[in-house]
Motif scaffolding. Structure first.
Motif, PDB file in Angstrom:
ATOM      1  N   ALA A   1       9.822 -14.559 -28.336  1.00 27.96           N
ATOM      2  CA  ALA A   1       9.344 -13.379 -29.062  1.00 27.96           C
ATOM      3  C   ALA A   1       7.866 -13.136 -28.795  1.00 27.96           C
ATOM      4  O   ALA A   1       7.428 -11.987 -28.631  1.00 27.96           O
ATOM      5  N   ASN A   2       7.079 -14.213 -28.735  1.00 21.33           N
ATOM      6  CA  ASN A   2       5.650 -14.062 -28.464  1.00 21.33           C
ATOM      7  C   ASN A   2       5.397 -13.487 -27.076  1.00 21.33           C
ATOM      8  O   ASN A   2       4.506 -12.661 -26.885  1.00 21.33           O
ATOM      9  N   ILE A   3       6.170 -13.930 -26.100  1.00 19.58           N
ATOM     10  CA  ILE A   3       6.016 -13.409 -24.742  1.00 19.58           C
ATOM     11  C   ILE A   3       6.301 -11.915 -24.709  1.00 19.58           C
ATOM     12  O   ILE A   3       5.568 -11.128 -24.093  1.00 19.58           O
ATOM     13  N   LEU A   4       7.367 -11.496 -25.400  1.00 21.69           N
ATOM     14  CA  LEU A   4       7.712 -10.067 -25.441  1.00 21.69           C
ATOM     15  C   LEU A   4       6.627  -9.268 -26.147  1.00 21.69           C
ATOM     16  O   LEU A   4       6.259  -8.171 -25.715  1.00 21.69           O
ATOM     17  N   GLU A   5       6.100  -9.818 -27.260  1.00 20.57           N
ATOM     18  CA  GLU A   5       5.077  -9.103 -28.018  1.00 20.57           C
ATOM     19  C   GLU A   5       3.768  -9.007 -27.232  1.00 20.57           C
ATOM     20  O   GLU A   5       3.047  -8.017 -27.323  1.00 20.57           O
ATOM     21  N   ILE A   6       3.456 -10.062 -26.472  1.00 21.73           N
ATOM     22  CA  ILE A   6       2.242 -10.019 -25.649  1.00 21.73           C
ATOM     23  C   ILE A   6       2.344  -8.911 -24.614  1.00 21.73           C
ATOM     24  O   ILE A   6       1.385  -8.161 -24.366  1.00 21.73           O
ATOM     25  N   ALA A   7       3.527  -8.792 -24.002  1.00 23.16           N
ATOM     26  CA  ALA A   7       3.740  -7.723 -23.017  1.00 23.16           C
ATOM     27  C   ALA A   7       3.568  -6.357 -23.669  1.00 23.16           C
ATOM     28  O   ALA A   7       2.941  -5.454 -23.102  1.00 23.16           O
ATOM     29  N   ASP A   8       4.116  -6.199 -24.887  1.00 28.81           N
ATOM     30  CA  ASP A   8       3.978  -4.922 -25.602  1.00 28.81           C
ATOM     31  C   ASP A   8       2.519  -4.648 -25.958  1.00 28.81           C
ATOM     32  O   ASP A   8       2.052  -3.503 -25.901  1.00 28.81           O
ATOM     33  N   ALA A   9       1.789  -5.707 -26.357  1.00 25.05           N
ATOM     34  CA  ALA A   9       0.382  -5.533 -26.736  1.00 25.05           C
ATOM     35  C   ALA A   9      -0.454  -5.090 -25.549  1.00 25.05           C
ATOM     36  O   ALA A   9      -1.339  -4.240 -25.676  1.00 25.05           O
ATOM     37  N   VAL A  10      -0.168  -5.663 -24.384  1.00 26.31           N
ATOM     38  CA  VAL A  10      -0.901  -5.275 -23.169  1.00 26.31           C
ATOM     39  C   VAL A  10      -0.627  -3.817 -22.829  1.00 26.31           C
ATOM     40  O   VAL A  10      -1.534  -3.051 -22.497  1.00 26.31           O
ATOM     41  N   GLN A  11       0.622  -3.411 -22.930  1.00 27.58           N
ATOM     42  CA  GLN A  11       0.976  -2.017 -22.647  1.00 27.58           C
ATOM     43  C   GLN A  11       0.358  -1.062 -23.653  1.00 27.58           C
ATOM     44  O   GLN A  11       0.060   0.082 -23.330  1.00 27.58           O
ATOM     45  N   ALA A  12       0.150  -1.546 -24.876  1.00 20.57           N
ATOM     46  CA  ALA A  12      -0.398  -0.685 -25.921  1.00 20.57           C
ATOM     47  C   ALA A  12      -1.916  -0.548 -25.856  1.00 20.57           C
ATOM     48  O   ALA A  12      -2.515   0.183 -26.643  1.00 20.57           O
ATOM     49  N   GLY A  13      -2.545  -1.260 -24.958  1.00 27.65           N
ATOM     50  CA  GLY A  13      -3.990  -1.099 -24.817  1.00 27.65           C
ATOM     51  C   GLY A  13      -4.790  -2.367 -24.861  1.00 27.65           C
ATOM     52  O   GLY A  13      -6.014  -2.345 -24.943  1.00 27.65           O
ATOM     53  N   GLY A  14      -4.085  -3.515 -24.850  1.00 28.39           N
ATOM     54  CA  GLY A  14      -4.800  -4.787 -24.766  1.00 28.39           C
ATOM     55  C   GLY A  14      -5.270  -5.307 -26.105  1.00 28.39           C
ATOM     56  O   GLY A  14      -4.764  -4.935 -27.160  1.00 28.39           O
ATOM     57  N   VAL A  15      -6.278  -6.167 -26.059  1.00 24.92           N
ATOM     58  CA  VAL A  15      -6.747  -6.896 -27.233  1.00 24.92           C
ATOM     59  C   VAL A  15      -8.146  -6.438 -27.618  1.00 24.92           C
ATOM     60  O   VAL A  15      -9.006  -6.270 -26.756  1.00 24.92           O
TER      61      VAL A  15
END
Length: 281
Positions: A211-225
């Motif tokens: 789940a964390n791997i999937l969420e990290i991918a989504d976070a990157v697509q959403a504009g990063g950290v």
């Protein structure tokens, strides 16, 4: 967001991830009622990743012997498979059976990927989360009234692992306790109470990591950290890990004494109060 909010979220994650009261449901309700200005998408896709990573580490620390044994038996099993021989007569070692059970128990989560958008949308639905907490209360209430089982890693079946895995898939919904549903499912399958808790937490490792791997991918697509908030996120992660370790010890103690039903009243209270409050706020 500030450090106080980060610490509170970390404490909440550490307690609710392992106690059978739904960490995702509590994080959603806490954010909705106490930090409504926080962007829900941002919290779910970034901060929650680190909070769950903190509790993931606490499981690894608490069950480090089991994890080392399973890693060793995983590679020994592959070696035996390619060499076309069995290094053990009769049943395989307990750690190797645990590896197989965890693999089978993780399979139902792939079905959740087909409805991932629907599950994500539930996080912003306070009415759904409240109702799910009430449902979790009923699950816990009846779990304590199940007959004590005797199955362990040596006697549990692959079908048992699959059924517990299905319970884990249902536990991805906010408000449905993953720990509560998997431990209760294990007890229903006849697991010894201690093994039901142990298998539930070990089963969480690939689930949370995936789940964390999937969420990290989504976070990157959403504009990063947002790097300016990273220190606060890390503080929350550390708090979640430390509190989570002691929560695991508490769950094992309560499971042995058959006291899960006490959390049913808590889930009912939180579910009903938040449901009523959602119509008033």
């Amino acid at each position: 967001m500030n450090y106080l909010f980060s610490i509170a979220m970390g404490f909440l994650q550490g307690v609710a991830e392992f106690l059978p009261i739904s960490s995702s449901g509590h994080l959603t309700l806490f954010q909705y009622f106490f930090s409504p200005e926080q962007n829900p998408e941002e919290l779910d896709m970034l901060f929650t990743i680190l909070l769950h990573f903190g509790t993931l580490i606490s499981v690894c620390v608490y069950y480090w012997r089991d994890i080392i044994d399973m890693i060793r038996e995983f590679f020994l099993g592959i070696s035996d498979l390619f060499s076309r021989r069995g290094s053990h007569e009769g049943r395989p070692p307990e750690a190797r059976r645990l590896v197989l059970m965890i693999i089978v128990g993780t399979l139902p989560l792939f079905a959740v990927l087909l409805v991932k958008d629907t599950v994500d949308a539930a996080f912003s639905n306070v009415t759904f989360v409240s109702a799910a907490l009430i449902a979790t209360g009923f699950l816990l209430f009846f779990s304590d009234r199940m007959a004590k089982g005797r199955k362990t890693a040596r006697t549990a079946t692959i079908l048992d692992a699959l059924l517990v895995g299905c319970a884990q898939a249902v536990g991805t919904l906010p408000g449905i306790s993953r720990a509560g549903s998997t431990i209760s499912a294990g007890m229903l399958c006849g697991f010894d109470r201690t093994f039901a808790v142990r298998f539930s937490f070990l089963l969480s490792l690939p689930a949370v990591l995936g789940a964390n791997i999937l969420e990290i991918a989504d976070a990157v697509q959403a504009g990063g950290v947002d790097m300016s908030r990273l220190p606060m996120y890390i503080v929350g992660m550390v708090v979640a890990g430390v509190v989570g370790y002691f929560a695991i010890r508490l769950v094992n103690l309560l499971a042995n004494k058959g006291k899960f039903g006490a959390f049913a009243y808590y889930c009912w209270a939180v579910g009903i109060v938040s449901l009523v409050a959602s119509f008033l706020v």
